[in-house]
Design a protein around this motif. Structure first.
Motif, PDB file in Angstrom:
ATOM      1  N   HIS A 139       0.831  -1.110  -0.206  1.00 26.48           N
ATOM      2  CA  HIS A 139       0.020  -0.042  -0.005  1.00 26.48           C
ATOM      3  C   HIS A 139       0.885   1.219  -0.045  1.00 26.48           C
ATOM      4  O   HIS A 139       1.925   1.153   0.617  1.00 26.48           O
ATOM      5  CB  HIS A 139      -1.111   0.068   1.235  1.00 26.48           C
ATOM      6  CG  HIS A 139      -1.895  -0.883   1.031  1.00 26.48           C
ATOM      7  ND1 HIS A 139      -3.219  -0.790   0.173  1.00 26.48           N
ATOM      8  CD2 HIS A 139      -2.292  -2.185   1.709  1.00 26.48           C
ATOM      9  CE1 HIS A 139      -4.080  -1.891   0.576  1.00 26.48           C
ATOM     10  NE2 HIS A 139      -3.653  -2.434   1.129  1.00 26.48           N
ATOM     11  N   GLU A 178       0.273  -0.435  -4.603  1.00 28.78           N
ATOM     12  CA  GLU A 178      -1.075  -0.271  -4.873  1.00 28.78           C
ATOM     13  C   GLU A 178      -1.319   1.009  -4.075  1.00 28.78           C
ATOM     14  O   GLU A 178      -1.372   1.311  -2.827  1.00 28.78           O
ATOM     15  CB  GLU A 178      -2.114  -1.499  -3.884  1.00 28.78           C
ATOM     16  CG  GLU A 178      -3.335  -1.247  -4.180  1.00 28.78           C
ATOM     17  CD  GLU A 178      -4.310  -2.062  -3.368  1.00 28.78           C
ATOM     18  OE1 GLU A 178      -3.844  -2.921  -2.759  1.00 28.78           O
ATOM     19  OE2 GLU A 178      -5.573  -2.255  -3.759  1.00 28.78           O
ATOM     20  N   SER A 203      -5.904   1.973  -6.625  1.00 33.81           N
ATOM     21  CA  SER A 203      -7.280   1.414  -6.072  1.00 33.81           C
ATOM     22  C   SER A 203      -8.012   2.387  -5.352  1.00 33.81           C
ATOM     23  O   SER A 203      -7.290   3.355  -4.590  1.00 33.81           O
ATOM     24  CB  SER A 203      -7.031   0.070  -5.227  1.00 33.81           C
ATOM     25  OG  SER A 203      -6.056  -0.858  -5.748  1.00 33.81           O
ATOM     26  N   HIS A 205     -10.169   3.379  -1.943  1.00 37.07           N
ATOM     27  CA  HIS A 205     -10.242   2.603  -0.764  1.00 37.07           C
ATOM     28  C   HIS A 205     -11.161   3.118   0.457  1.00 37.07           C
ATOM     29  O   HIS A 205     -11.858   2.559   0.888  1.00 37.07           O
ATOM     30  CB  HIS A 205      -8.995   2.458  -0.033  1.00 37.07           C
ATOM     31  CG  HIS A 205      -7.957   1.108  -0.771  1.00 37.07           C
ATOM     32  ND1 HIS A 205      -6.644   1.336  -1.189  1.00 37.07           N
ATOM     33  CD2 HIS A 205      -8.129  -0.048  -0.660  1.00 37.07           C
ATOM     34  CE1 HIS A 205      -6.391   0.356  -1.637  1.00 37.07           C
ATOM     35  NE2 HIS A 205      -6.989  -0.765  -1.438  1.00 37.07           N
ATOM     36  N   HIS A 233      -9.528  -3.760  -7.681  1.00 35.68           N
ATOM     37  CA  HIS A 233     -11.009  -3.757  -7.243  1.00 35.68           C
ATOM     38  C   HIS A 233     -11.843  -2.451  -7.757  1.00 35.68           C
ATOM     39  O   HIS A 233     -11.926  -1.643  -6.776  1.00 35.68           O
ATOM     40  CB  HIS A 233     -11.056  -4.059  -5.747  1.00 35.68           C
ATOM     41  CG  HIS A 233     -10.052  -3.352  -4.843  1.00 35.68           C
ATOM     42  ND1 HIS A 233     -10.585  -2.076  -4.574  1.00 35.68           N
ATOM     43  CD2 HIS A 233      -8.994  -3.901  -4.177  1.00 35.68           C
ATOM     44  CE1 HIS A 233      -9.321  -1.733  -3.589  1.00 35.68           C
ATOM     45  NE2 HIS A 233      -8.666  -2.605  -3.483  1.00 35.68           N
ATOM     46  N   ARG A 271     -14.282  -9.847  -1.987  1.00 35.53           N
ATOM     47  CA  ARG A 271     -14.429  -8.548  -2.740  1.00 35.53           C
ATOM     48  C   ARG A 271     -15.062  -9.138  -4.109  1.00 35.53           C
ATOM     49  O   ARG A 271     -16.203  -8.580  -4.520  1.00 35.53           O
ATOM     50  CB  ARG A 271     -12.874  -8.160  -3.134  1.00 35.53           C
ATOM     51  CG  ARG A 271     -12.196  -7.152  -1.998  1.00 35.53           C
ATOM     52  CD  ARG A 271     -11.167  -6.419  -2.424  1.00 35.53           C
ATOM     53  NE  ARG A 271     -10.550  -5.725  -1.457  1.00 35.53           N
ATOM     54  CZ  ARG A 271     -10.835  -4.322  -1.146  1.00 35.53           C
ATOM     55  NH1 ARG A 271     -11.862  -3.872  -1.727  1.00 35.53           N
ATOM     56  NH2 ARG A 271     -10.046  -3.888  -0.095  1.00 35.53           N
ATOM     57  N   ASP A 294      -4.875 -10.566  -4.614  1.00 39.14           N
ATOM     58  CA  ASP A 294      -4.786  -9.715  -3.965  1.00 39.14           C
ATOM     59  C   ASP A 294      -4.341 -10.318  -2.613  1.00 39.14           C
ATOM     60  O   ASP A 294      -4.757  -9.956  -1.623  1.00 39.14           O
ATOM     61  CB  ASP A 294      -6.169  -8.875  -3.582  1.00 39.14           C
ATOM     62  CG  ASP A 294      -6.046  -7.427  -2.787  1.00 39.14           C
ATOM     63  OD1 ASP A 294      -4.905  -7.116  -2.422  1.00 39.14           O
ATOM     64  OD2 ASP A 294      -6.819  -6.933  -2.775  1.00 39.14           O
TER      65      ASP A 294
HETATM   66 ZN   LIG Z   1      -6.899  -2.758  -2.085  1.00 32.98          ZN
END
Ligand SMILES: [Zn+2]
Ligand SMILES: [Zn+2]
Length: 335
Positions: A139, A178, A203, A205, A233, A271, A294
């Motif tokens: 992340h 990500e 992504s 979030h 996602h 997800r 993921d």
């Molecule tokens: Zn994510």
């Protein structure tokens, strides 16, 4: 019917049950059994002939019944019934995807952010799956609770990656991120950092309930960013518990297709995003896809073989899914 095909059937049943809050526990049981099949890959025919299907972890009498029918007839009347009840249209254009052709996962996490395993453990996990490459995409800084990576930590991570790469030479490690799509559609790391990475997954979030016009602007900006390879996602939904972001999907998918930004089918059973229906729309609009686990631990790589039914139901041919391409042909490497 091998274990992976059976896992996909159980996974779809789990997904359909998940839409009904009353079926939460049954849904979880099917997803867990699917996962155990995809991880262990037992010889189902032999187990069935010995009446031992329930000896598998997570497989009780009800799930064993579904498996027995699958092995005997290749079909599940329970799945057919659920599809009908959930208004899932019959499809005569499902694509044939064989997990044996899947080359590598490009979305995974390690202890550098919120993963539960080290980079070496994840690389070995990818090797055990037979993958040729693995994208390590932890992340970005904004997600503070998970210790997201800034430029300094990415640099430190690249040194560890070189060491891990030497220990696991069969799997090409791709250093990625990500990166969070911020409320205004900008990204959570500067361009000069993003351009150095092999894979950039952007992504959504947080603030998923932004009003649709603003959310559309936000997503349009993300798919227009020159360094973004994949939208992770794309709606942020969690079936059965959280609705995803609402935006002008058609406009965003069209722009993604135009910019050759792939849309992800995140196979994490929590997800399953994009959904098969949304993926079908994206396919019609010319999009490419990434099919990823993921994974936050090595066993979670098996989310792809169990979740591949989503891409099949969406009718996506393997040519449109980057993970079926050899490393040299991944467009993002050149981007
Ligand atoms: Zn994510
Ligand atoms: Zn992720």
């Amino acid at each position: 019917m091998d274990a992976i095909e059976a896992a996909q059937v159980l996974s779809e049943i789990g997904y359909l049950l998940r839409q009904d809050p009353k079926e939460k526990f049954r849904a979880q049981a099917f997803s867990t059994a699917a996962w155990s099949l995809a991880v262990e890959r037992p010889d189902l025919a032999t187990l069935h002939s010995r009446n031992e299907l329930t000896s598998m972890e997570g497989v009780g009498a009800g799930i064993a019944k579904v498996l027995a029918e699958l092995l005997e007839t290749g079909k599940s009347r329970y799945l057919d019934r659920l599809r009908e009840e959930m208004k899932q249209p019959a499809r005569d254009d499902e694509s044939m995807l064989d997990f044996a052709d899947y080359k590598g996962d490009i979305h995974s996490h390690t202890k550098w952010s919120d993963g539960k395993a080290t980079m070496l453990e994840m690389a070995r996990g990818a090797e055990a799956m037979g993958y040729r490459y693995l994208g390590v995409t932890d992340h970005s800084p904004r997600i503070k609770v998970v210790n997201g990576l800034n430029a300094d930590r990415l640099l430190a991570q690249s040194r560890e990656m070189a060491e891990v790469q030497a220990q696991v030479p069969g799997v090409s490690l791709l250093q990625g991120i990500e990166v969070d799509i911020l409320e205004d559609g900008s990204l959570d790391l500067p361009d000069m950092v993003l351009e150095l990475l092999d894979v950039v997954i952007a992504s959504p979030h947080v603030k998923l309930r932004q009003e649709p016009a603003a959310m559309t602007e936000r997503m349009l900006r993300a798919v227009s960013h020159p360094h973004v390879d994949v939208i992770g996602h794309p709606t942020g939904r969690r079936p059965g518990s959280r609705e995803g972001a609402t935006y002008d999907y058609e406009a965003v998918f069209k722009e993604a297709a135009r910019n050759k930004v792939a849309l992800e089918l995140d196979c994490d059973p929590a997800r399953m995003d994009l959904s098969p229906e949304m993926a079908r729309l994206a396919l019609e609009l010319g999009c490419n896809f990434a099919l990823d686990a993921d994974a936050h631990a090595p066993a979670e790589f098996a989310y792809v073989p169990m979740g591949m039914w989503m891409a099949r139901r969406a009718g996506i041919p393997k040519e449109k899914i980057m993970n079926f391409r050899p490393l040299e042909a991944l467009t993002m490497v050149a981007k």
